[in-house]
Design an enzyme around this catalytic site. Structure first.
Site, mmCIF file in Angstrom:
data_model
loop_
_atom_site.group_PDB
_atom_site.id
_atom_site.type_symbol
_atom_site.label_atom_id
_atom_site.label_comp_id
_atom_site.label_asym_id
_atom_site.label_seq_id
_atom_site.Cartn_x
_atom_site.Cartn_y
_atom_site.Cartn_z
ATOM 1 N N ASP A 88 52.582 23.448 43.541
ATOM 2 C CA ASP A 88 52.672 22.535 44.928
ATOM 3 C C ASP A 88 54.132 21.814 44.984
ATOM 4 O OD1 ASP A 88 50.064 22.816 44.374
ATOM 5 O OD2 ASP A 88 49.835 21.713 43.090
ATOM 6 N N GLU A 96 44.597 20.943 53.706
ATOM 7 C CA GLU A 96 45.152 20.098 52.542
ATOM 8 C C GLU A 96 47.084 20.679 52.688
ATOM 9 O OE1 GLU A 96 43.933 21.643 48.575
ATOM 10 O OE2 GLU A 96 44.932 23.347 48.786
#
Length: 345
Positions: free
Chosen positions: A31, A244
């Site tokens: 991420d 997301e």
């Protein structure tokens, strides 16, 4: 869901065919939120560990408990790990699962925005502050008022305004906030409370930040993602709808909202004229990578744009042990982004 580990792939060959190599390989990172501060690249990833949790659709196996900051002198240099910048034990309101963070800089201060589950098992978003881009960061004693779900991304516009984008489906709990309060029914079901396939998809959220970047200056509202006809994307359109990993960048006066489609494993984007949207879907940025998740950031370094992303090739397909990577991102003459294939054919 795919199996946690993929056994039928030649990972040595796959790594040879990968278009980029892990930025760091001594720990697992995912991420990546990348920023270019003061002539240097700083990456704020989550830190993957083998937490021993069961593999499920709620993401229990993503048991991350701290953050490390990675820096690079330039896009070709090796990543430098600056150690633990913030640990869950230092955050009074947080209990576990320090998932994908982001960072911002203002007036000599650096801000780390992060999601975590509180002691009530509900995701909130917190903020921690430092005088250095690499930390250590001192967390605020409480989560941001009115925050919920996961994946904060903070965008600084040219007028000095800052906006937070956030939200994630399934284990990210966004669907549990459809009525404005958290719905705790059917806690073991990641797909409970989702819209029907022919209904409008759940949209990511946006909130303008206060001048001190510590709170929301307004109630969070939807970021509308629309198709070429101006219609909102539908929940069943899972190759295009938001799941997301919200991110925003600005190029030639246009706002580009990019995100992950989750269970279909694409990074996609839309273009709009305002940080609030609406954003018209334009296509894919990144084809699927090895591993279930796909999460990215887009950062300009000098005169070029770069896509920071992750995959699970280094861990030979273990879903929750990922490695951050980077590759150049190109906008064509019409402002569209050239889609990237992460492995050479």
């Amino acid at each position: 869901m795919p199996e946690e580990k993929i056994d039928h792939i030649d990972f040595d060959l796959l790594n040879e065919k990968a278009i980029s190599k892990p930025i760091v390989s001594h720990i697992y990172t995912a991420d990546p939120s990348a920023h270019y501060f003061n002539g240097k690249i700083y990456i704020y990833p989550s830190h993957d560990i083998d937490g021993g949790e069961a593999f499920d659709d709620l993401g229990s196996h993503f048991a991350m408990e701290d953050y490390h900051v990675i820096s690079m002198e330039n896009i070709e240099s090796e990543g430098v790990d600056h150690g633990v910048a913030l640990h869950v034990d230092d955050v009074p309101w947080a209990a576990k699962q320090m998932w994908a963070p982001d960072a911002a800089h203002k007036n000599g201060k650096y801000y780390l925005f992060f999601p975590a589950k509180g002691h009530d098992d509900i995701f909130r978003i917190g903020v921690a502050v430092s005088d250095s881009p690499v930390g250590p960061f001192t967390p605020r004693p409480k989560a941001i008022k009115g925050s919920f779900s996961i994946d904060p991304a903070v965008f600084e516009d040219e007028d000095g305004s800052y906006y937070m984008y956030f939200g994630g489906l399934w284990g990210g709990q966004l669907q549990r906030w459809r009525t404005g309060t958290y719905d705790s029914s059917q806690p073991k079901s990641p797909t409970a409370h989702l819209p029907k396939d022919d209904e409008t998809a759940l949209m990511p959220k946006i909130a303008k930040m206060t001048d001190d970047l510590l709170e929301f200056a307004e109630e969070p509202k939807d970021v509308l993602l629309i198709d070429e006809k101006g219609n909102p994307l539908l929940a069943g359109d899972n190759k295009r709808r938001f799941f997301e990993a919200a991110w925003l960048h600005k190029h030639n006066g246009k706002y580009y909202f990019s995100y992950s489609t989750g269970d279909t494993h694409f990074i996609c984007y839309g273009i709009g004229d305002s940080p609030y949207g609406p954003f018209t879907y334009k296509g894919k940025i990144l084809e699927p990578v090895i591993g279930w998740t796909s999460h990215h950031s887009i950062c300009k370094v000098e005169d070029k744009w770069y896509l920071f992303y992750h995959d699970s090739s280094l861990s030979k397909g273990v879903t929750h042990l990922r490695s951050i990577k980077v590759i150049e991102l190109v906008h064509d003459q019409n402002g569209l982004i050239n889609a990237i294939e992460p492995y050479k054919l």
